[in-house]
Design a protein around this motif. Structure first.
Motif, PDB file in Angstrom:
ATOM      1  N   VAL A  11     -39.708 -52.502  35.399  1.00  0.00           N
ATOM      2  CA  VAL A  11     -41.142 -51.964  35.329  1.00  0.00           C
ATOM      3  C   VAL A  11     -41.195 -50.886  36.199  1.00  0.00           C
ATOM      4  CG1 VAL A  11     -43.275 -52.976  35.722  1.00  0.00           C
ATOM      5  CG2 VAL A  11     -42.048 -54.271  34.376  1.00  0.00           C
ATOM      6  N   GLU A  12     -40.430 -51.258  37.191  1.00  0.00           N
ATOM      7  CA  GLU A  12     -40.384 -49.996  38.407  1.00  0.00           C
ATOM      8  C   GLU A  12     -39.836 -48.812  37.929  1.00  0.00           C
ATOM      9  OE1 GLU A  12     -38.579 -51.508  41.924  1.00  0.00           O
ATOM     10  OE2 GLU A  12     -40.055 -53.142  42.185  1.00  0.00           O
ATOM     11  N   LYS A  13     -38.858 -48.796  36.986  1.00  0.00           N
ATOM     12  CA  LYS A  13     -38.340 -47.707  36.525  1.00  0.00           C
ATOM     13  C   LYS A  13     -39.366 -46.913  35.661  1.00  0.00           C
ATOM     14  CE  LYS A  13     -34.135 -46.256  34.081  1.00  0.00           C
ATOM     15  NZ  LYS A  13     -33.039 -46.317  33.458  1.00  0.00           N
ATOM     16  N   GLN A  14     -39.861 -47.648  34.610  1.00  0.00           N
ATOM     17  CA  GLN A  14     -40.988 -47.244  33.900  1.00  0.00           C
ATOM     18  C   GLN A  14     -42.151 -46.476  34.616  1.00  0.00           C
ATOM     19  OE1 GLN A  14     -42.465 -49.996  31.112  1.00  0.00           O
ATOM     20  NE2 GLN A  14     -40.294 -50.356  30.189  1.00  0.00           N
ATOM     21  N   ILE A  15     -42.558 -47.268  35.638  1.00  0.00           N
ATOM     22  CA  ILE A  15     -43.645 -46.798  36.345  1.00  0.00           C
ATOM     23  C   ILE A  15     -43.119 -45.167  37.150  1.00  0.00           C
ATOM     24  CG2 ILE A  15     -44.957 -47.013  38.491  1.00  0.00           C
ATOM     25  CD1 ILE A  15     -45.172 -50.020  37.746  1.00  0.00           C
ATOM     26  N   ARG A  16     -42.052 -45.227  37.618  1.00  0.00           N
ATOM     27  CA  ARG A  16     -41.426 -44.228  38.203  1.00  0.00           C
ATOM     28  C   ARG A  16     -41.638 -42.977  37.344  1.00  0.00           C
ATOM     29  NH1 ARG A  16     -39.062 -43.783  43.142  1.00  0.00           N
ATOM     30  NH2 ARG A  16     -38.748 -46.036  43.212  1.00  0.00           N
ATOM     31  N   THR A  17     -40.848 -43.254  36.056  1.00  0.00           N
ATOM     32  CA  THR A  17     -40.938 -42.245  34.953  1.00  0.00           C
ATOM     33  C   THR A  17     -42.187 -41.705  34.681  1.00  0.00           C
ATOM     34  OG1 THR A  17     -38.889 -43.247  34.169  1.00  0.00           O
ATOM     35  CG2 THR A  17     -40.021 -41.860  32.754  1.00  0.00           C
ATOM     36  N   LYS A  18     -43.101 -42.497  34.542  1.00  0.00           N
ATOM     37  CA  LYS A  18     -44.336 -41.956  33.995  1.00  0.00           C
ATOM     38  C   LYS A  18     -45.252 -41.341  35.281  1.00  0.00           C
ATOM     39  CE  LYS A  18     -45.396 -45.635  30.580  1.00  0.00           C
ATOM     40  NZ  LYS A  18     -46.295 -46.583  30.438  1.00  0.00           N
ATOM     41  N   TYR A  19     -44.822 -41.710  36.587  1.00  0.00           N
ATOM     42  CA  TYR A  19     -45.613 -41.086  37.622  1.00  0.00           C
ATOM     43  C   TYR A  19     -44.844 -39.473  37.481  1.00  0.00           C
ATOM     44  CZ  TYR A  19     -46.445 -39.752  42.535  1.00  0.00           C
ATOM     45  OH  TYR A  19     -46.718 -39.186  43.690  1.00  0.00           O
ATOM     46  N   GLY A  57     -53.503 -45.836  37.506  1.00  0.00           N
ATOM     47  CA  GLY A  57     -54.765 -45.960  38.375  1.00  0.00           C
ATOM     48  C   GLY A  57     -54.991 -47.454  38.340  1.00  0.00           C
ATOM     49  N   GLN A  58     -54.301 -48.312  37.528  1.00  0.00           N
ATOM     50  CA  GLN A  58     -54.526 -49.805  37.557  1.00  0.00           C
ATOM     51  C   GLN A  58     -54.114 -50.267  39.008  1.00  0.00           C
ATOM     52  OE1 GLN A  58     -52.525 -51.757  34.343  1.00  0.00           O
ATOM     53  NE2 GLN A  58     -53.286 -50.123  32.998  1.00  0.00           N
ATOM     54  N   TYR A  59     -54.959 -51.377  39.383  1.00  0.00           N
ATOM     55  CA  TYR A  59     -54.950 -51.887  40.708  1.00  0.00           C
ATOM     56  C   TYR A  59     -53.314 -52.163  41.222  1.00  0.00           C
ATOM     57  CZ  TYR A  59     -55.642 -55.015  44.793  1.00  0.00           C
ATOM     58  OH  TYR A  59     -55.475 -55.478  45.743  1.00  0.00           O
ATOM     59  N   LYS A  60     -52.639 -52.895  40.136  1.00  0.00           N
ATOM     60  CA  LYS A  60     -51.374 -53.261  40.547  1.00  0.00           C
ATOM     61  C   LYS A  60     -50.432 -52.458  40.302  1.00  0.00           C
ATOM     62  CE  LYS A  60     -51.835 -58.234  38.675  1.00  0.00           C
ATOM     63  NZ  LYS A  60     -51.388 -59.300  37.779  1.00  0.00           N
ATOM     64  N   ILE A  61     -50.468 -51.278  39.498  1.00  0.00           N
ATOM     65  CA  ILE A  61     -49.566 -50.287  39.388  1.00  0.00           C
ATOM     66  C   ILE A  61     -49.792 -49.438  40.710  1.00  0.00           C
ATOM     67  CG2 ILE A  61     -48.986 -48.279  38.222  1.00  0.00           C
ATOM     68  CD1 ILE A  61     -48.681 -51.128  36.631  1.00  0.00           C
ATOM     69  N   VAL A  62     -51.037 -49.278  41.336  1.00  0.00           N
ATOM     70  CA  VAL A  62     -51.155 -48.500  42.507  1.00  0.00           C
ATOM     71  C   VAL A  62     -50.390 -48.959  43.611  1.00  0.00           C
ATOM     72  CG1 VAL A  62     -52.983 -47.711  44.202  1.00  0.00           C
ATOM     73  CG2 VAL A  62     -53.561 -47.454  41.723  1.00  0.00           C
ATOM     74  N   GLY A  63     -50.386 -50.453  43.713  1.00  0.00           N
ATOM     75  CA  GLY A  63     -49.677 -51.084  44.765  1.00  0.00           C
ATOM     76  C   GLY A  63     -48.037 -50.752  44.853  1.00  0.00           C
ATOM     77  N   ILE A  64     -47.644 -50.760  43.272  1.00  0.00           N
ATOM     78  CA  ILE A  64     -46.088 -50.449  43.049  1.00  0.00           C
ATOM     79  C   ILE A  64     -45.896 -49.185  43.575  1.00  0.00           C
ATOM     80  CG2 ILE A  64     -44.443 -50.653  41.416  1.00  0.00           C
ATOM     81  CD1 ILE A  64     -45.891 -52.999  39.937  1.00  0.00           C
ATOM     82  N   ILE A  65     -46.821 -48.403  43.158  1.00  0.00           N
ATOM     83  CA  ILE A  65     -46.434 -46.597  43.562  1.00  0.00           C
ATOM     84  C   ILE A  65     -46.239 -46.653  44.978  1.00  0.00           C
ATOM     85  CG2 ILE A  65     -47.272 -44.548  43.324  1.00  0.00           C
ATOM     86  CD1 ILE A  65     -48.187 -45.176  40.466  1.00  0.00           C
ATOM     87  N   LYS A  70     -44.568 -47.553  51.598  1.00  0.00           N
ATOM     88  CA  LYS A  70     -45.389 -48.484  52.060  1.00  0.00           C
ATOM     89  C   LYS A  70     -46.521 -48.957  51.446  1.00  0.00           C
ATOM     90  CE  LYS A  70     -44.508 -47.434  57.112  1.00  0.00           C
ATOM     91  NZ  LYS A  70     -44.864 -47.106  58.309  1.00  0.00           N
ATOM     92  N   SER A  71     -46.688 -50.345  51.493  1.00  0.00           N
ATOM     93  CA  SER A  71     -48.281 -50.580  50.350  1.00  0.00           C
ATOM     94  C   SER A  71     -49.386 -49.861  50.770  1.00  0.00           C
ATOM     95  CB  SER A  71     -48.358 -52.144  50.416  1.00  0.00           C
ATOM     96  OG  SER A  71     -48.164 -52.540  51.454  1.00  0.00           O
ATOM     97  N   TYR A  72     -49.865 -49.811  52.178  1.00  0.00           N
ATOM     98  CA  TYR A  72     -50.856 -49.252  52.545  1.00  0.00           C
ATOM     99  C   TYR A  72     -50.448 -48.544  53.975  1.00  0.00           C
ATOM    100  CZ  TYR A  72     -53.238 -52.793  49.868  1.00  0.00           C
ATOM    101  OH  TYR A  72     -53.335 -53.574  48.981  1.00  0.00           O
ATOM    102  N   PRO A  73     -49.798 -47.195  53.769  1.00  0.00           N
ATOM    103  CA  PRO A  73     -49.530 -46.434  54.666  1.00  0.00           C
ATOM    104  C   PRO A  73     -50.507 -45.890  55.584  1.00  0.00           C
ATOM    105  CG  PRO A  73     -49.547 -45.199  52.830  1.00  0.00           C
ATOM    106  CD  PRO A  73     -49.807 -46.737  52.505  1.00  0.00           C
ATOM    107  N   TRP A  74     -51.856 -46.058  55.308  1.00  0.00           N
ATOM    108  CA  TRP A  74     -52.815 -45.613  56.111  1.00  0.00           C
ATOM    109  C   TRP A  74     -53.491 -46.627  57.240  1.00  0.00           C
ATOM    110  CZ3 TRP A  74     -53.302 -46.462  50.860  1.00  0.00           C
ATOM    111  CH2 TRP A  74     -54.288 -47.533  50.715  1.00  0.00           C
ATOM    112  N   LYS A  75     -52.990 -47.731  57.182  1.00  0.00           N
ATOM    113  CA  LYS A  75     -53.381 -48.884  57.960  1.00  0.00           C
ATOM    114  C   LYS A  75     -52.661 -48.754  59.210  1.00  0.00           C
ATOM    115  CE  LYS A  75     -56.032 -51.951  54.823  1.00  0.00           C
ATOM    116  NZ  LYS A  75     -56.195 -53.317  54.413  1.00  0.00           N
TER     117      LYS A  75
END
Length: 245
Positions: A25-33, A194-202, A209-214
């Motif tokens: 799944v991470e590989k597919q997300i990285r390819t689409k990104y 732009g999905q919530y779970k996909i954004v977290g994985i990206i 980091k999951s939340y680099p601005w915090k």
């Protein structure tokens, strides 16, 4: 016996199967990104085509140097600063108004326009190209950011009186052709990424980091935190008031 051992060695555990699914799944997300980034570059680099008949679309307002400042010996110097901090505002009318609710009624008020504030990142960015002399005309300020729950520093130009606003018709002279197939693919990738779970994985796998601005809670100053800004009574006064009860 040997066949049984070979069969057991080929069988994968539940943990191994879940890990393989997650990696896939991470590989597919990285390819689409990456594909989304490529499409963004393609859309950005589409050449502009001049119009046969330019037309006006509202008005644009921006800052220019005052005539007396331009005639001085430092006119070119302040013109270079203005190119780095100038802002543009667009409006359908020349008055540049916006709606505002006051006492239950909607009224029109003038839209405020300021010079660009330079962030700390841009301040140290060599692309901005601020010279040591230009930096002397900026003052470091701080503004509270509710989203980050901290004070964010920025640099503001101290002599804004040297510039004045000017309004001109906003003329449309060029247009960029639209590739519908490209826009469709880019929109589909945007909806998926732009999905919530996909954004977290990206953020976790690509950005690091999951939340680099915090920031960590212990890094936030208690005095500057909004939780303690609203407290106007000290601890001793609270204790004395409780003793009187």
């Amino acid at each position: 016996m040997e066949n049984d051992n070979l069969l057991y060695s080929r069988l994968r555990s539940l943990r191994s199967r879940k890990r393989a699914i997650r990696k896939d799944v991470e590989k597919q997300i990285r390819t689409k990104y990456k594909r989304s980034e490529e499409l963004w570059d393609i859309r950005r680099n589409i050449p502009w085509i001049p119009l046969d008949k330019p037309y006006q679309r509202g008005f644009v307002r921006f800052f220019v140097i005052r005539e007396d400042v331009m005639r001085s010996k430092d006119g070119d110097f302040f013109e270079g600063i203005l190119k780095k901090i100038n802002t543009y505002m667009y409006s359908e009318s020349r008055r540049f108004l916006k709606k505002k609710r006051k006492f239950g009624r909607r009224i029109y008020v003038a839209r405020e326009q300021k010079l660009k504030q330079i962030s700390t990142y841009s301040w140290n960015d060599p692309k901005l190209g601020l010279t040591p002399r230009e930096r002397q005309y900026f003052l470091k300020q701080e503004e509270y950011c509710p989203a980050r729950k901290m004070y964010v520093p920025y640099y503001e130009f101290t002599e804004s009186w040297r510039f004045t606003l000017r309004t001109r018709p906003n003329m449309i002279t060029h247009y960029k052709p639209v590739d519908f197939e490209l826009e469709k693919e880019y929109a589909e990738l945007g909806d998926y990424l732009g999905q919530y779970k996909i954004v977290g994985i990206i953020h976790k796998t690509i950005y690091g980091k999951s939340y680099p601005w915090k920031r960590k809670r212990e890094d936030i100053s208690l005095i500057r935190s909004r939780k303690y800004v609203t407290c106007t009574i000290s601890a001793t006064e609270i204790a004395e008031s409780l003793q009187d009860l």
